[in-house]
Design a protein around this motif. Structure first.
Motif, PDB file in Angstrom:
ATOM      1  N   GLY A  88     194.344  40.819  89.135  1.00 12.80           N
ATOM      2  CA  GLY A  88     193.752  40.786  87.808  1.00 12.80           C
ATOM      3  C   GLY A  88     192.251  40.903  87.875  1.00 12.80           C
ATOM      4  N   ASP A  89     191.671  41.408  86.813  1.00 13.92           N
ATOM      5  CA  ASP A  89     190.222  41.597  86.755  1.00 13.92           C
ATOM      6  C   ASP A  89     189.654  41.020  85.461  1.00 13.92           C
ATOM      7  N   TYR A  90     188.474  40.518  85.573  1.00 17.36           N
ATOM      8  CA  TYR A  90     187.658  40.185  84.402  1.00 17.36           C
ATOM      9  C   TYR A  90     186.693  41.344  84.219  1.00 17.36           C
ATOM     10  N   LEU A  91     186.750  41.995  83.071  1.00 21.61           N
ATOM     11  CA  LEU A  91     185.894  43.156  82.807  1.00 21.61           C
ATOM     12  C   LEU A  91     184.775  42.777  81.855  1.00 21.61           C
ATOM     13  N   SER A  92     183.612  43.240  82.171  1.00 21.52           N
ATOM     14  CA  SER A  92     182.488  43.055  81.261  1.00 21.52           C
ATOM     15  C   SER A  92     181.790  44.402  81.115  1.00 21.52           C
ATOM     16  N   ARG A  93     181.665  44.872  79.882  1.00 21.02           N
ATOM     17  CA  ARG A  93     180.972  46.144  79.647  1.00 21.02           C
ATOM     18  C   ARG A  93     179.747  45.872  78.796  1.00 21.02           C
ATOM     19  N   SER A  94     178.666  46.498  79.180  1.00 21.02           N
ATOM     20  CA  SER A  94     177.391  46.148  78.566  1.00 21.02           C
ATOM     21  C   SER A  94     176.606  47.410  78.207  1.00 21.02           C
ATOM     22  N   LEU A  95     176.000  47.380  77.032  1.00 19.24           N
ATOM     23  CA  LEU A  95     175.140  48.492  76.611  1.00 19.24           C
ATOM     24  C   LEU A  95     173.828  47.908  76.108  1.00 19.24           C
ATOM     25  N   ASN A  96     172.782  48.164  76.849  1.00 18.23           N
ATOM     26  CA  ASN A  96     171.431  47.705  76.503  1.00 18.23           C
ATOM     27  C   ASN A  96     171.398  46.225  76.099  1.00 18.23           C
ATOM     28  N   GLY A  97     172.072  45.405  76.879  1.00 21.22           N
ATOM     29  CA  GLY A  97     171.981  43.958  76.662  1.00 21.22           C
ATOM     30  C   GLY A  97     173.098  43.344  75.866  1.00 21.22           C
ATOM     31  N   THR A  98     173.821  44.135  75.074  1.00 20.69           N
ATOM     32  CA  THR A  98     174.969  43.568  74.368  1.00 20.69           C
ATOM     33  C   THR A  98     176.222  43.839  75.198  1.00 20.69           C
ATOM     34  N   SER A  99     177.156  42.914  75.159  1.00 20.48           N
ATOM     35  CA  SER A  99     178.306  43.092  76.037  1.00 20.48           C
ATOM     36  C   SER A  99     179.602  42.600  75.412  1.00 20.48           C
ATOM     37  N   GLU A 100     180.688  43.113  75.954  1.00 17.57           N
ATOM     38  CA  GLU A 100     182.040  42.691  75.606  1.00 17.57           C
ATOM     39  C   GLU A 100     182.751  42.348  76.909  1.00 17.57           C
ATOM     40  N   SER A 101     183.747  41.515  76.818  1.00 10.32           N
ATOM     41  CA  SER A 101     184.483  41.200  78.040  1.00 10.32           C
ATOM     42  C   SER A 101     185.954  40.934  77.735  1.00 10.32           C
ATOM     43  N   GLY A 102     186.736  40.923  78.769  1.00  9.42           N
ATOM     44  CA  GLY A 102     188.161  40.660  78.602  1.00  9.42           C
ATOM     45  C   GLY A 102     188.867  40.721  79.942  1.00  9.42           C
ATOM     46  N   PHE A 103     190.166  40.472  79.917  1.00 13.66           N
ATOM     47  CA  PHE A 103     190.950  40.458  81.155  1.00 13.66           C
ATOM     48  C   PHE A 103     191.871  41.663  81.205  1.00 13.66           C
ATOM     49  N   ALA A 104     192.148  42.085  82.417  1.00 18.99           N
ATOM     50  CA  ALA A 104     193.072  43.202  82.608  1.00 18.99           C
ATOM     51  C   ALA A 104     193.908  42.965  83.857  1.00 18.99           C
ATOM     52  N   ALA A 105     195.133  43.437  83.819  1.00 14.95           N
ATOM     53  CA  ALA A 105     195.953  43.448  85.027  1.00 14.95           C
ATOM     54  C   ALA A 105     195.537  44.660  85.857  1.00 14.95           C
ATOM     55  N   ALA A 106     195.634  44.525  87.171  1.00 13.06           N
ATOM     56  CA  ALA A 106     195.171  45.604  88.044  1.00 13.06           C
ATOM     57  C   ALA A 106     196.162  45.836  89.165  1.00 13.06           C
ATOM     58  N   TYR A 107     196.212  47.069  89.615  1.00 11.64           N
ATOM     59  CA  TYR A 107     197.050  47.385  90.773  1.00 11.64           C
ATOM     60  C   TYR A 107     196.390  48.485  91.593  1.00 11.64           C
ATOM     61  N   THR A 108     196.733  48.523  92.854  1.00 10.01           N
ATOM     62  CA  THR A 108     196.153  49.504  93.761  1.00 10.01           C
ATOM     63  C   THR A 108     197.279  50.200  94.527  1.00 10.01           C
ATOM     64  N   ILE A 109     197.206  51.519  94.580  1.00  7.12           N
ATOM     65  CA  ILE A 109     198.146  52.309  95.382  1.00  7.12           C
ATOM     66  C   ILE A 109     197.311  53.251  96.229  1.00  7.12           C
ATOM     67  N   GLY A 110     197.550  53.250  97.535  1.00  5.13           N
ATOM     68  CA  GLY A 110     196.758  54.135  98.365  1.00  5.13           C
ATOM     69  C   GLY A 110     197.221  54.153  99.801  1.00  5.13           C
ATOM     70  N   ALA A 111     196.327  54.580 100.652  1.00  5.73           N
ATOM     71  CA  ALA A 111     196.637  54.633 102.085  1.00  5.73           C
ATOM     72  C   ALA A 111     195.386  54.303 102.866  1.00  5.73           C
ATOM     73  N   GLN A 112     195.595  53.737 104.045  1.00  8.52           N
ATOM     74  CA  GLN A 112     194.446  53.447 104.893  1.00  8.52           C
ATOM     75  C   GLN A 112     194.750  53.869 106.330  1.00  8.52           C
ATOM     76  N   ILE A 113     193.697  54.249 107.031  1.00  5.66           N
ATOM     77  CA  ILE A 113     193.821  54.642 108.440  1.00  5.66           C
ATOM     78  C   ILE A 113     193.369  53.444 109.265  1.00  5.66           C
ATOM     79  N   ASN A 114     194.285  52.903 110.065  1.00  2.29           N
ATOM     80  CA  ASN A 114     193.987  51.681 110.815  1.00  2.29           C
ATOM     81  C   ASN A 114     193.438  52.010 112.197  1.00  2.29           C
ATOM     82  N   ILE A 115     192.270  51.503 112.478  1.00  2.00           N
ATOM     83  CA  ILE A 115     191.663  51.668 113.793  1.00  2.00           C
ATOM     84  C   ILE A 115     191.480  50.258 114.363  1.00  2.00           C
ATOM     85  N   ARG A 116     192.080  50.039 115.503  1.00  2.00           N
ATOM     86  CA  ARG A 116     192.106  48.679 116.055  1.00  2.00           C
ATOM     87  C   ARG A 116     191.351  48.657 117.385  1.00  2.00           C
ATOM     88  N   HIS A 117     190.469  47.718 117.549  1.00  2.00           N
ATOM     89  CA  HIS A 117     189.797  47.541 118.829  1.00  2.00           C
ATOM     90  C   HIS A 117     189.711  46.037 119.094  1.00  2.00           C
TER      91      HIS A 117
END
Lengths: 151, 204
Positions: A88-117
């Motif tokens: 989950g994320d807390y989002l805050s968006r701001s324009l020249n000092g005024t802002s709004e905020s709220g919560f959002a659900a979040a997810y990540t899909i991807g791939a990573q290359i693992n290098i181990r030493h």
């Protein structure tokens, strides 16, 4: 108990860039940073991360900041591993000092290359990060470099 | 534990009508050739249509007709801007005092944001100075949830046109309140005389 938790635990940091992919037309790009702890849980490796991203807008006065957590799954012993995470994320968006905020659900899909030493784990990660307020879905494409150290 | 976290997250997100992702991600000003919106008040109907892209003073913009009256609207990264021209007629000849695009709505929409933009210039006509100004004062007043549209922004826009000639000042002030919905554009507007609501639209 503490010893059990610490054995096999890795901690690390991630940093990189994100670009809007779905929606967010008013954002040009952003930078993200995360700290994480992960450990092997049998078939998969699980991670818990705290992350933040700062996105700048096409309007120079506009910015959007996200802060949140992710619970993730990946396979560290694969050279190329899929990555799945949700949280989950807390989002805050701001324009020249005024802002709004709220919560959002979040997810990540991807791939990573693992290098181990030895105890060091380095991985570039390519991913799509989706955000939803259960009304609308939007997201970013990101690229991050992560460095972990096994305690 | 993980299920509790997921449940807590869904609870937080689903409680209330604060659709922050919608407001941050969606387009509140769809503008493309062929789009149209029809509004009605108690005793009037207005058709707003977007014509093919045009170029005015080297700025790409859409001619938008309001019941046939044309306004030129440019959608930029940080604003919705409007073409303004102020003419001064003297001895049957039109002299251009002002000609430019002025920001009408600053983007993106964020509740509480206010802005003020001014165009001003003067010319000499038959030895007399004639000056004009065009001001836009905007306030993003609030947003509210509408089940049919999602989070709708309320914007108050005041325009002040002023012409000064031979020491006399002629000023005209117009105040309008507009309501914008994601993916749809303006769904309602109120001026001093009427309250118009969207009744039909064509946004493919």
């Amino acid at each position: 108990m503490l010893l059990y938790i610490l054995i096999g635990l890795s901690i690390g940091i991630e940093g990189g860039y994100v670009f809007p992919a779905v929606g967010f037309e008013s954002i040009s790009s952003g930078a993200g940073f995360a700290v994480f702890a992960d450990r092997n849980a049998g078939i998969v490796d699980v991670s818990l991360s705290l992350q933040t991203a700062f996105n700048t807008g096409d309007n120079p006065g506009y910015s959007m900041t996200t802060m949140g957590f992710r619970f993730g799954l990946y396979k560290e012993n694969w050279s190329i591993s899929p990555v799945l995470a949700f949280g989950g994320d807390y989002l805050s968006r701001s324009l020249n000092g005024t802002s709004e905020s709220g919560f959002a659900a979040a997810y990540t899909i991807g791939a990573q290359i693992n290098i181990r030493h030895e105890r060091l784990h380095i991985y570039p990660k390519f991913y799509y990060e989706g955000l939803t307020d259960l009304k609308v879905h939007a997201g970013f494409i990101g690229i991050k470099l992560g460095v972990g150290y096994e305690i | 534990m993980r299920y509790k976290l997921a449940f807590l997250l869904l609870l937080i997100v689903s409680c209330g009508d604060n659709h922050i992702v919608q407001r941050a991600a969606e387009d509140y000003f769809p503008l493309s050739e062929g789009y149209w919106w029809q509004y009605s008040s108690q005793n009037d109907t207005i058709l707003v249509e977007v014509e093919p892209l045009d170029t005015i003073i080297e700025v790409e913009c859409f001619p938008v007709t309001f019941n046939g009256r044309v306004e030129y609207i440019a959608k930029r990264d940080a604003s919705i801007s409007k073409y303004v021209v102020t003419l001064y007629n003297f001895a049957g000849v039109d002299y251009t005092i002002l000609e430019d695009f002025i920001v009408r709505i600053e983007l993106p929409l964020v509740k509480g944001h206010s802005y003020h933009h001014v165009l001003a210039d003067s010319i000499l006509v038959a030895g007399q100075s004639v000056s004009a100004s065009y001001e836009v004062i905007g306030d993003i007043i609030d947003f509210s949830y509408d089940p049919g549209y999602g989070d709708v922004y309320e914007i108050r826009i005041m325009t002040i046109e002023t012409l000064v000639e031979n020491g006399s000042v002629n000023s005209d002030t117009v105040e309008i309140t507009e309501y914008y919905a994601p993916g749809t554009g303006m769904i309602r507007f109120q001026d001093e005389t009427a309250d118009y609501n969207l009744i039909e639209t064509n946004i493919p």
